[in-house]
Design an enzyme around this catalytic site. Structure first.
Site, PDB file in Angstrom:
ATOM      1  N   LYS A  10       0.733  -1.243   0.048  1.00  0.00           N
ATOM      2  CA  LYS A  10       0.027   0.004   0.127  1.00  0.00           C
ATOM      3  C   LYS A  10       0.949   1.244  -0.185  1.00  0.00           C
ATOM      4  O   LYS A  10       2.329   1.277   0.440  1.00  0.00           O
ATOM      5  CB  LYS A  10      -0.913  -0.205   1.376  1.00  0.00           C
ATOM      6  CG  LYS A  10      -1.831  -1.019   1.318  1.00  0.00           C
ATOM      7  CD  LYS A  10      -2.954  -1.213   2.196  1.00  0.00           C
ATOM      8  CE  LYS A  10      -3.939  -2.081   2.257  1.00  0.00           C
ATOM      9  NZ  LYS A  10      -4.830  -1.917   3.432  1.00  0.00           N
ATOM     10  N   TYR A  50     -12.419  -2.433  -3.812  1.00  0.00           N
ATOM     11  CA  TYR A  50     -12.923  -2.516  -2.234  1.00  0.00           C
ATOM     12  C   TYR A  50     -14.322  -2.557  -2.195  1.00  0.00           C
ATOM     13  O   TYR A  50     -14.606  -2.161  -1.193  1.00  0.00           O
ATOM     14  CB  TYR A  50     -12.236  -1.506  -1.473  1.00  0.00           C
ATOM     15  CG  TYR A  50     -10.742  -1.827  -1.237  1.00  0.00           C
ATOM     16  CD1 TYR A  50     -10.606  -2.962  -0.240  1.00  0.00           C
ATOM     17  CD2 TYR A  50      -9.572  -1.216  -1.224  1.00  0.00           C
ATOM     18  CE1 TYR A  50      -9.192  -3.473   0.195  1.00  0.00           C
ATOM     19  CE2 TYR A  50      -8.375  -1.294  -0.782  1.00  0.00           C
ATOM     20  CZ  TYR A  50      -8.217  -2.529  -0.054  1.00  0.00           C
ATOM     21  OH  TYR A  50      -6.799  -2.893   0.416  1.00  0.00           O
ATOM     22  N   ASN A 113      -2.076   0.328   6.746  1.00  0.00           N
ATOM     23  CA  ASN A 113      -1.457  -0.933   7.160  1.00  0.00           C
ATOM     24  C   ASN A 113      -0.807  -1.809   6.322  1.00  0.00           C
ATOM     25  O   ASN A 113      -0.541  -2.839   6.344  1.00  0.00           O
ATOM     26  CB  ASN A 113      -2.686  -1.978   7.875  1.00  0.00           C
ATOM     27  CG  ASN A 113      -3.641  -2.416   7.023  1.00  0.00           C
ATOM     28  OD1 ASN A 113      -3.505  -1.961   5.461  1.00  0.00           O
ATOM     29  ND2 ASN A 113      -4.513  -3.308   6.965  1.00  0.00           N
ATOM     30  N   HIS A 116      -2.250  -5.608   1.865  1.00  0.00           N
ATOM     31  CA  HIS A 116      -3.592  -6.298   1.450  1.00  0.00           C
ATOM     32  C   HIS A 116      -3.281  -7.675   1.060  1.00  0.00           C
ATOM     33  O   HIS A 116      -2.295  -7.879   0.153  1.00  0.00           O
ATOM     34  CB  HIS A 116      -4.303  -5.334   0.350  1.00  0.00           C
ATOM     35  CG  HIS A 116      -5.649  -6.375   0.126  1.00  0.00           C
ATOM     36  ND1 HIS A 116      -6.831  -6.317   0.848  1.00  0.00           N
ATOM     37  CD2 HIS A 116      -5.786  -6.883  -0.915  1.00  0.00           C
ATOM     38  CE1 HIS A 116      -7.718  -7.262   0.282  1.00  0.00           C
ATOM     39  NE2 HIS A 116      -7.032  -7.798  -0.760  1.00  0.00           N
ATOM     40  N   GLU A 127      -9.657 -11.032  -7.296  1.00  0.00           N
ATOM     41  CA  GLU A 127      -8.595  -9.976  -7.076  1.00  0.00           C
ATOM     42  C   GLU A 127      -7.692 -10.024  -8.018  1.00  0.00           C
ATOM     43  O   GLU A 127      -7.000  -9.009  -8.587  1.00  0.00           O
ATOM     44  CB  GLU A 127      -8.300 -10.054  -5.535  1.00  0.00           C
ATOM     45  CG  GLU A 127      -9.277  -9.548  -4.855  1.00  0.00           C
ATOM     46  CD  GLU A 127      -8.899  -9.420  -3.306  1.00  0.00           C
ATOM     47  OE1 GLU A 127      -9.789  -9.055  -2.286  1.00  0.00           O
ATOM     48  OE2 GLU A 127      -7.772  -9.606  -3.038  1.00  0.00           O
TER      49      GLU A 127
HETATM   50  P1  CMP Z   1      -7.223  -4.635   3.914  1.00  0.00           P
HETATM   51  O1  CMP Z   1      -7.007  -6.085   4.166  1.00  0.00           O
HETATM   52  O2  CMP Z   1      -6.569  -4.174   2.753  1.00  0.00           O
HETATM   53  O3  CMP Z   1      -9.037  -4.626   3.582  1.00  0.00           O
HETATM   54  C1  CMP Z   1      -9.741  -3.635   3.755  1.00  0.00           C
HETATM   55  C2  CMP Z   1      -9.098  -2.379   4.707  1.00  0.00           C
HETATM   56  O4  CMP Z   1      -9.573  -1.543   5.249  1.00  0.00           O
HETATM   57  C3  CMP Z   1      -8.035  -2.992   5.566  1.00  0.00           C
HETATM   58  O5  CMP Z   1      -7.024  -3.735   4.966  1.00  0.00           O
HETATM   59  C4  CMP Z   1      -7.872  -1.833   6.227  1.00  0.00           C
HETATM   60  O6  CMP Z   1      -6.788  -1.123   5.838  1.00  0.00           O
HETATM   61  C5  CMP Z   1      -8.907  -0.905   6.127  1.00  0.00           C
HETATM   62  N1  CMP Z   1      -9.658  -0.837   7.249  1.00  0.00           N
HETATM   63  C6  CMP Z   1     -10.312  -1.632   8.252  1.00  0.00           C
HETATM   64  N2  CMP Z   1     -10.785  -1.133   9.192  1.00  0.00           N
HETATM   65  C7  CMP Z   1     -10.505   0.220   9.312  1.00  0.00           C
HETATM   66  C8  CMP Z   1     -10.766   1.205  10.049  1.00  0.00           C
HETATM   67  N3  CMP Z   1     -11.365   0.803  11.222  1.00  0.00           N
HETATM   68  N4  CMP Z   1     -10.547   2.468   9.641  1.00  0.00           N
HETATM   69  C9  CMP Z   1      -9.861   2.708   8.696  1.00  0.00           C
HETATM   70  N5  CMP Z   1      -9.541   1.737   7.776  1.00  0.00           N
HETATM   71  C10 CMP Z   1      -9.915   0.262   7.992  1.00  0.00           C
END
Ligand code: CMP
Length: 139
Positions: A10, A50, A113, A116, A127
């Site tokens: 990311k 998403y 984070n 993904h 995906e």
């Molecule tokens: P990902 O595995 O990419 O799938 C969905 C994403 O939404 C997740 O990782 C996080 O980065 C994001 N996400 C999940 N919960 C939250 C949250 N409470 N606030 C902001 N982003 C979130």
């Protein structure tokens, strides 16, 4: 069984020049990077990717973030690759991620984070197809 999973490095991680360090974690775990490209998503493309999260309160923020800088999209191959990749990534919230995982080491927040990974075989297929043609996946 040998599986394929879709991985995204990311914008928070590409900005901090962590692509190689993250790829080393995948390779050290026995995952093989069989396709990879660095791209810049539009907000609309992030939103399409998403779309299962469209009703979540963080959806708009998530799409803005995913379009805020380059991402590296990848196909990882390996025995049980979907679960193995999720192990290497660690929990979605870095505060809950086990020591040594990508998110524990590199991530700053649940939103930013660093990585993904697909969560199941059907989503992995969808995906991967969103970003790659069969010709681009070289095992
Ligand atoms: P990902 O595995 O990419 O799938 C969905 C994403 O939404 C997740 O990782 C996080 O980065 C994001 N996400 C999940 N919960 C939250 C949250 N409470 N606030 C902001 N982003 C979130």
């Amino acid at each position: 069984a040998t599986e394929h999973t879709l991985s995204i490095i990311k914008p928070d991680a590409t900005k901090r020049n962590l692509t190689g360090k993250i790829n080393a974690k995948f390779e050290d775990a026995g995952l093989r990077i069989v396709a990879q490209k660095r791209i810049q998503l539009t907000k609309a493309q992030a939103g399409e990717f998403y779309k299962v999260h469209a009703e979540r309160p963080f959806y708009d923020e998530l799409c803005e973030f995913m379009a805020s800088g380059p991402v590296v999209v990848q196909v990882l191959e390996g025995d049980g690759a979907i679960a193995k990749n999720r192990e290497v990534m660690g929990a979605t919230n870095p505060a809950d991620a086990d020591a040594g995982t990508i998110r524990a080491e590199f991530s700053e927040s649940v939103g930013e984070n660093s990585v993904h990974g697909s969560d199941a075989p059907e989503t992995a297929r969808e995906e991967i197809a969103y970003f790659f043609s069969g010709l681009e996946i070289v095992g």
